[in-house]
Design an enzyme around this catalytic site. Structure first.
Site, PDB file in Angstrom:
ATOM      1  N   ASP A 187       0.861  -1.198   0.000  1.00  0.00           N
ATOM      2  CA  ASP A 187       0.000   0.000   0.000  1.00  0.00           C
ATOM      3  C   ASP A 187       0.885   1.231   0.000  1.00  0.00           C
ATOM      4  O   ASP A 187       2.069   1.163   0.339  1.00  0.00           O
ATOM      5  CB  ASP A 187      -0.919  -0.001   1.238  1.00  0.00           C
ATOM      6  CG  ASP A 187      -1.880   1.184   1.225  1.00  0.00           C
ATOM      7  OD1 ASP A 187      -2.289   1.610   0.120  1.00  0.00           O
ATOM      8  OD2 ASP A 187      -2.204   1.706   2.301  1.00  0.00           O
ATOM      9  N   SER A 188       0.286   2.359  -0.346  1.00  0.00           N
ATOM     10  CA  SER A 188       1.021   3.619  -0.272  1.00  0.00           C
ATOM     11  C   SER A 188       1.326   3.975   1.187  1.00  0.00           C
ATOM     12  O   SER A 188       2.262   4.728   1.446  1.00  0.00           O
ATOM     13  CB  SER A 188       0.193   4.727  -0.920  1.00  0.00           C
ATOM     14  OG  SER A 188      -1.085   4.789  -0.302  1.00  0.00           O
TER      15      SER A 188
ATOM     16  N   TYR B 113      -0.521   8.686  -2.570  1.00  0.00           N
ATOM     17  CA  TYR B 113      -0.497   8.434  -4.008  1.00  0.00           C
ATOM     18  C   TYR B 113      -1.713   9.094  -4.683  1.00  0.00           C
ATOM     19  O   TYR B 113      -1.680   9.384  -5.871  1.00  0.00           O
ATOM     20  CB  TYR B 113      -0.577   6.922  -4.292  1.00  0.00           C
ATOM     21  CG  TYR B 113       0.697   6.133  -4.104  1.00  0.00           C
ATOM     22  CD1 TYR B 113       1.786   6.614  -3.392  1.00  0.00           C
ATOM     23  CD2 TYR B 113       0.805   4.856  -4.655  1.00  0.00           C
ATOM     24  CE1 TYR B 113       2.930   5.853  -3.223  1.00  0.00           C
ATOM     25  CE2 TYR B 113       1.947   4.098  -4.502  1.00  0.00           C
ATOM     26  CZ  TYR B 113       3.009   4.592  -3.783  1.00  0.00           C
ATOM     27  OH  TYR B 113       4.141   3.840  -3.627  1.00  0.00           O
ATOM     28  N   GLY B 114      -2.773   9.265  -3.899  1.00  0.00           N
ATOM     29  CA  GLY B 114      -4.074   9.666  -4.445  1.00  0.00           C
ATOM     30  C   GLY B 114      -4.107  11.005  -5.140  1.00  0.00           C
ATOM     31  O   GLY B 114      -5.049  11.306  -5.874  1.00  0.00           O
TER      32      GLY B 114
ATOM     33  N   CYS C 153      -3.580  -1.031  -2.267  1.00  0.00           N
ATOM     34  CA  CYS C 153      -3.832   0.384  -2.546  1.00  0.00           C
ATOM     35  C   CYS C 153      -4.750   0.522  -3.768  1.00  0.00           C
ATOM     36  O   CYS C 153      -4.414   0.069  -4.864  1.00  0.00           O
ATOM     37  CB  CYS C 153      -2.499   1.077  -2.817  1.00  0.00           C
ATOM     38  SG  CYS C 153      -2.652   2.830  -3.193  1.00  0.00           S
ATOM     39  N   ASN C 154      -5.904   1.159  -3.565  1.00  0.00           N
ATOM     40  CA  ASN C 154      -6.839   1.354  -4.678  1.00  0.00           C
ATOM     41  C   ASN C 154      -6.216   2.218  -5.768  1.00  0.00           C
ATOM     42  O   ASN C 154      -6.394   1.957  -6.951  1.00  0.00           O
ATOM     43  CB  ASN C 154      -8.112   2.041  -4.179  1.00  0.00           C
ATOM     44  CG  ASN C 154      -8.998   1.116  -3.377  1.00  0.00           C
ATOM     45  OD1 ASN C 154     -10.006   0.653  -3.852  1.00  0.00           O
ATOM     46  ND2 ASN C 154      -8.601   0.845  -2.134  1.00  0.00           N
ATOM     47  N   THR C 155      -5.479   3.250  -5.361  1.00  0.00           N
ATOM     48  CA  THR C 155      -4.899   4.167  -6.340  1.00  0.00           C
ATOM     49  C   THR C 155      -3.856   3.435  -7.194  1.00  0.00           C
ATOM     50  O   THR C 155      -3.850   3.559  -8.422  1.00  0.00           O
ATOM     51  CB  THR C 155      -4.266   5.375  -5.617  1.00  0.00           C
ATOM     52  OG1 THR C 155      -5.252   5.970  -4.768  1.00  0.00           O
ATOM     53  CG2 THR C 155      -3.762   6.401  -6.596  1.00  0.00           C
TER      54      THR C 155
ATOM     55  N   THR D 247      -8.263   2.451   0.694  1.00  0.00           N
ATOM     56  CA  THR D 247      -7.833   1.657   1.848  1.00  0.00           C
ATOM     57  C   THR D 247      -8.317   2.202   3.187  1.00  0.00           C
ATOM     58  O   THR D 247      -8.523   1.448   4.136  1.00  0.00           O
ATOM     59  CB  THR D 247      -6.295   1.639   1.921  1.00  0.00           C
ATOM     60  OG1 THR D 247      -5.829   2.984   1.733  1.00  0.00           O
ATOM     61  CG2 THR D 247      -5.704   0.715   0.895  1.00  0.00           C
ATOM     62  N   HIS D 248      -8.433   3.538   3.271  1.00  0.00           N
ATOM     63  CA  HIS D 248      -8.730   4.150   4.564  1.00  0.00           C
ATOM     64  C   HIS D 248     -10.215   4.123   4.921  1.00  0.00           C
ATOM     65  O   HIS D 248     -10.578   4.250   6.087  1.00  0.00           O
ATOM     66  CB  HIS D 248      -8.259   5.601   4.571  1.00  0.00           C
ATOM     67  CG  HIS D 248      -6.771   5.756   4.630  1.00  0.00           C
ATOM     68  ND1 HIS D 248      -5.933   5.192   3.710  1.00  0.00           N
ATOM     69  CD2 HIS D 248      -5.983   6.421   5.517  1.00  0.00           C
ATOM     70  CE1 HIS D 248      -4.683   5.501   4.018  1.00  0.00           C
ATOM     71  NE2 HIS D 248      -4.684   6.233   5.114  1.00  0.00           N
TER      72      HIS D 248
END
Ligand code: DGL
Length: 288
Positions: free
Chosen positions: A20-21, A52-53, A84-86, A200-201
């Site tokens: 993840d970021s 990263y977003g 990480c979605n981004t 993620t958050h």
């Protein structure tokens, strides 16, 4: 087959790399551990370069590839889960090209779970700016026969990082974002019954999000946590491989966490995301 060969990879517990970021991706690791309690995990949070977003595809791909290569080269990870979605939205192809192991992102599992949950086939997705601008969720939802409306919610990551997961300010911010996206949905003639948490958050905000939705929605909106659906998909994929046998026979969960900065913060806030102590977090340097 020689003894050396038969005692080789077959007797070894493979490492599942999770990236993840930051440490928000520990929500995905938590879901994986719940399903694979006897596996070995290496988790890397690229905390030096978070978020990263708000960055470009090129930069995100460069950072994500370096991180993925650390997990496969230094930690011998045999599977990678991009929590990480981004990074999943903008760099999955680049990561898959750069490492010689199977790589799973969070976008498709999220879209599949949305399809299973939705009866109206109209879904809402909230995520970072970069994820929304990539329209990766729209494309994945469309492939599932769903219409998706995406909204960037850039204030939510810092609020979670601040630990304000049950705060009136956060509830108000969520209310504003959700009112906006539901208004836009109505304007476009959509009847959404499902909300995908595309970051993620956001799972840490799920109780607050559900409370806001319950107080607002004229019809019930189901919340999909892509951490849970990604873990389900990862287990299905691992089940399809011979290595699953080794994962199941390993003695206990092993988690080794790495971060590129802010180790103290990772160790302090990480348990909130992982639901258990994160142990010693090792500081690593991935370069620029
Ligand atoms: N991990 C990111 C995601 O899931 C959120 C934090 C960031 O912007 O780096 O999209």
């Amino acid at each position: 087959m020689s003894d050396a060969q038969s005692a080789g990879p077959a007797s070894r517990t493979p490492t599942i790399g999770v990236f993840d970021s930051g440490f928000g991706g520990l929500t995905v690791l938590r879901a994986l551990v719940a399903r694979l309690p006897q596996a070995r995990f290496a988790f890397l949070g690229d905390t030096a370069r978070l978020p990263y977003g708000s960055k470009s595809r090129r930069t995100i791909a460069r950072y994500a590839v370096q991180s993925a290569q650390f997990l496969t080269r230094e930690m011998d990870a045999e599977y990678l889960v991009i929590a990480c979605n981004t990074a999943s939205a903008l760099a999955l192809d680049a990561i898959q090209d750069a490492v010689p192991v199977p790589v799973l992102g969070v976008i498709e599992p999220g879209a599949e779970a949305a399809r299973a949950a939705s009866t109206s086939n109209d879904v809402l997705v909230i995520a970072t700016e970069a994820t929304v601008h990539s329209h990766a969720y729209s494309a994945a939802c469309q492939a599932q026969g769903l219409r998706a409306l995406e909204k960037a919610c850039p204030l939510l990551v810092p609020l979670v990082e601040e630990g304000w997961t049950d705060h009136s300010v956060t509830a108000e911010v969520i209310r504003i974002y959700l009112d906006e996206i539901r208004r836009d949905a109505a304007t476009q003639g959509l009847k959404p019954d499902t909300l995908v948490l595309g970051c993620t958050h956001y799972p840490l905000l799920r109780p607050l999000i559900e409370k806001v939705l319950a107080g607002r929605a004229s019809c019930a909106i189901r919340v999909i946590d892509s951490a849970e659906s990604t873990a389900d998909t990862a287990v299905r994929l691992l089940n399809g491989r011979a290595a699953q046998r080794n994962i199941e026979t390993s003695a206990q969960t092993e988690i080794h966490c790495f971060a590129t900065d802010s180790v103290d913060k990772f160790e302090r806030l990480g348990p909130r995301f992982l639901g258990r102590p994160v142990g010693h977090v090792e500081l690593i340097d991935l370069g620029g």
